[in-house]
Design a protein around this motif. Structure first.
Motif, short mmCIF file in Angstrom:
data_model
loop_
_atom_site.label_atom_id
_atom_site.label_comp_id
_atom_site.label_asym_id
_atom_site.label_seq_id
_atom_site.Cartn_x
_atom_site.Cartn_y
_atom_site.Cartn_z
N ALA A 18 72.82 33.28 -17.80
CA ALA A 18 72.29 32.73 -16.72
C ALA A 18 71.20 34.00 -16.87
CB ALA A 18 72.92 31.51 -16.58
N LEU A 19 72.57 34.46 -16.35
CA LEU A 19 72.38 35.98 -14.87
C LEU A 19 70.80 36.69 -16.14
CD1 LEU A 19 74.92 37.24 -13.14
CD2 LEU A 19 72.85 35.94 -12.24
N LYS A 20 71.42 36.64 -17.34
CA LYS A 20 70.40 37.47 -18.56
C LYS A 20 69.54 37.04 -17.98
CE LYS A 20 71.59 39.83 -23.15
NZ LYS A 20 72.74 39.77 -24.11
N ALA A 21 69.35 36.10 -19.13
CA ALA A 21 68.42 35.09 -19.47
C ALA A 21 67.63 34.70 -17.74
CB ALA A 21 68.55 33.82 -19.79
N LEU A 22 67.98 35.18 -16.51
CA LEU A 22 66.93 34.45 -15.44
C LEU A 22 66.45 36.47 -14.77
CD1 LEU A 22 68.60 31.18 -14.84
CD2 LEU A 22 66.73 31.01 -16.13
N PRO A 24 64.99 40.17 -14.21
CA PRO A 24 64.01 40.79 -14.49
C PRO A 24 64.82 41.20 -15.48
CG PRO A 24 63.77 40.57 -12.66
CD PRO A 24 64.88 40.22 -12.48
N SER A 25 64.32 42.14 -16.80
CA SER A 25 64.93 42.71 -17.79
C SER A 25 65.42 44.44 -16.92
CB SER A 25 63.64 43.33 -18.71
OG SER A 25 64.00 44.38 -19.19
N GLY A 26 66.34 44.43 -17.16
CA GLY A 26 66.63 46.68 -16.48
C GLY A 26 67.48 46.14 -15.69
N SER A 27 67.47 44.83 -15.27
CA SER A 27 68.24 44.40 -13.71
C SER A 27 69.66 44.63 -13.70
CB SER A 27 67.80 43.39 -12.84
OG SER A 27 67.68 42.99 -13.33
N ILE A 28 70.16 43.95 -14.82
CA ILE A 28 71.78 44.70 -14.87
C ILE A 28 72.14 45.75 -15.69
CG2 ILE A 28 73.81 43.21 -16.76
CD1 ILE A 28 72.15 40.59 -16.61
N LEU A 29 73.01 46.33 -15.00
CA LEU A 29 73.93 47.63 -14.84
C LEU A 29 74.33 48.38 -15.91
CD1 LEU A 29 72.80 49.52 -11.24
CD2 LEU A 29 71.09 49.04 -12.60
N VAL A 39 82.84 40.66 -14.53
CA VAL A 39 81.71 41.52 -13.53
C VAL A 39 80.45 42.01 -14.25
CG1 VAL A 39 82.06 43.42 -11.70
CG2 VAL A 39 84.06 42.13 -13.32
N VAL A 40 79.84 41.78 -13.31
CA VAL A 40 78.78 42.02 -13.33
C VAL A 40 78.13 43.45 -12.40
CG1 VAL A 40 76.11 41.49 -13.83
CG2 VAL A 40 77.67 40.22 -14.98
N ARG A 41 77.39 43.91 -12.30
CA ARG A 41 76.59 45.25 -11.73
C ARG A 41 75.40 45.34 -11.79
NH1 ARG A 41 75.96 47.10 -7.16
NH2 ARG A 41 75.41 49.87 -7.30
N ILE A 42 74.88 44.58 -10.71
CA ILE A 42 73.11 44.04 -10.38
C ILE A 42 72.46 45.79 -9.66
CG2 ILE A 42 71.41 42.46 -10.22
CD1 ILE A 42 73.34 40.20 -10.73
N SER A 43 71.25 46.21 -10.40
CA SER A 43 70.92 47.06 -9.60
C SER A 43 70.04 46.47 -8.07
CB SER A 43 69.19 46.82 -10.18
OG SER A 43 68.15 47.77 -9.46
N LEU A 48 71.24 40.31 -4.11
CA LEU A 48 72.52 39.71 -4.34
C LEU A 48 72.83 38.35 -3.38
CD1 LEU A 48 75.83 42.61 -5.52
CD2 LEU A 48 73.20 41.11 -6.92
N ASP A 49 72.88 38.27 -2.57
CA ASP A 49 73.28 37.12 -1.80
C ASP A 49 71.81 35.91 -2.29
OD1 ASP A 49 75.28 38.19 -0.03
OD2 ASP A 49 73.50 39.57 0.81
N TYR A 50 70.27 36.64 -2.55
CA TYR A 50 69.61 35.39 -2.74
C TYR A 50 70.20 35.31 -3.92
CZ TYR A 50 65.28 33.43 -4.61
OH TYR A 50 64.59 32.68 -4.95
N VAL A 51 70.25 36.13 -5.38
CA VAL A 51 71.23 36.03 -6.33
C VAL A 51 72.11 34.21 -6.58
CG1 VAL A 51 72.17 36.43 -8.63
CG2 VAL A 51 70.23 37.50 -7.78
N GLU A 52 73.80 34.95 -5.74
CA GLU A 52 74.47 34.11 -5.76
C GLU A 52 73.99 32.60 -5.25
OE1 GLU A 52 78.82 33.55 -3.28
OE2 GLU A 52 77.14 35.57 -2.14
#
Length: 66
Positions: A18-22, A24-29, A39-43, A48-52
């Motif tokens: 779901a994270l990968k699909a929703l 923006p491209s390049g935001s998953i480090l 465990v996903v590291r995001i730009s 992150l609070d909003y995403v969670e």
């Protein structure tokens, strides 16, 4: 060696997809599998609070229709 605290998201395989699909491209480090979880590291550009909160709310709402 220097240590640095970073924020990551802990989820499962479906949550990662779901994270990968929703997001923006390049935001998953990077992504790592750890003890049955993902465990996903995001730009730092992504709040992150909003995403969670948003993804948990979406999950709760979709779960009602299972």
């Amino acid at each position: 060696m220097k240590f640095k605290k970073i924020d990551v998201i802990l989820t499962d395989d479906d949550g990662y997809l779901a994270l990968k699909a929703l997001l923006p491209s390049g935001s998953i480090l990077w992504v790592r599998n750890v003890e049955g979880g993902v465990v996903v590291r995001i730009s730092e550009d992504v709040n992150l609070d909003y995403v969670e909160k948003s993804f948990n709310s979406l999950h709760r709402n979709l779960k009602m229709y299972d």
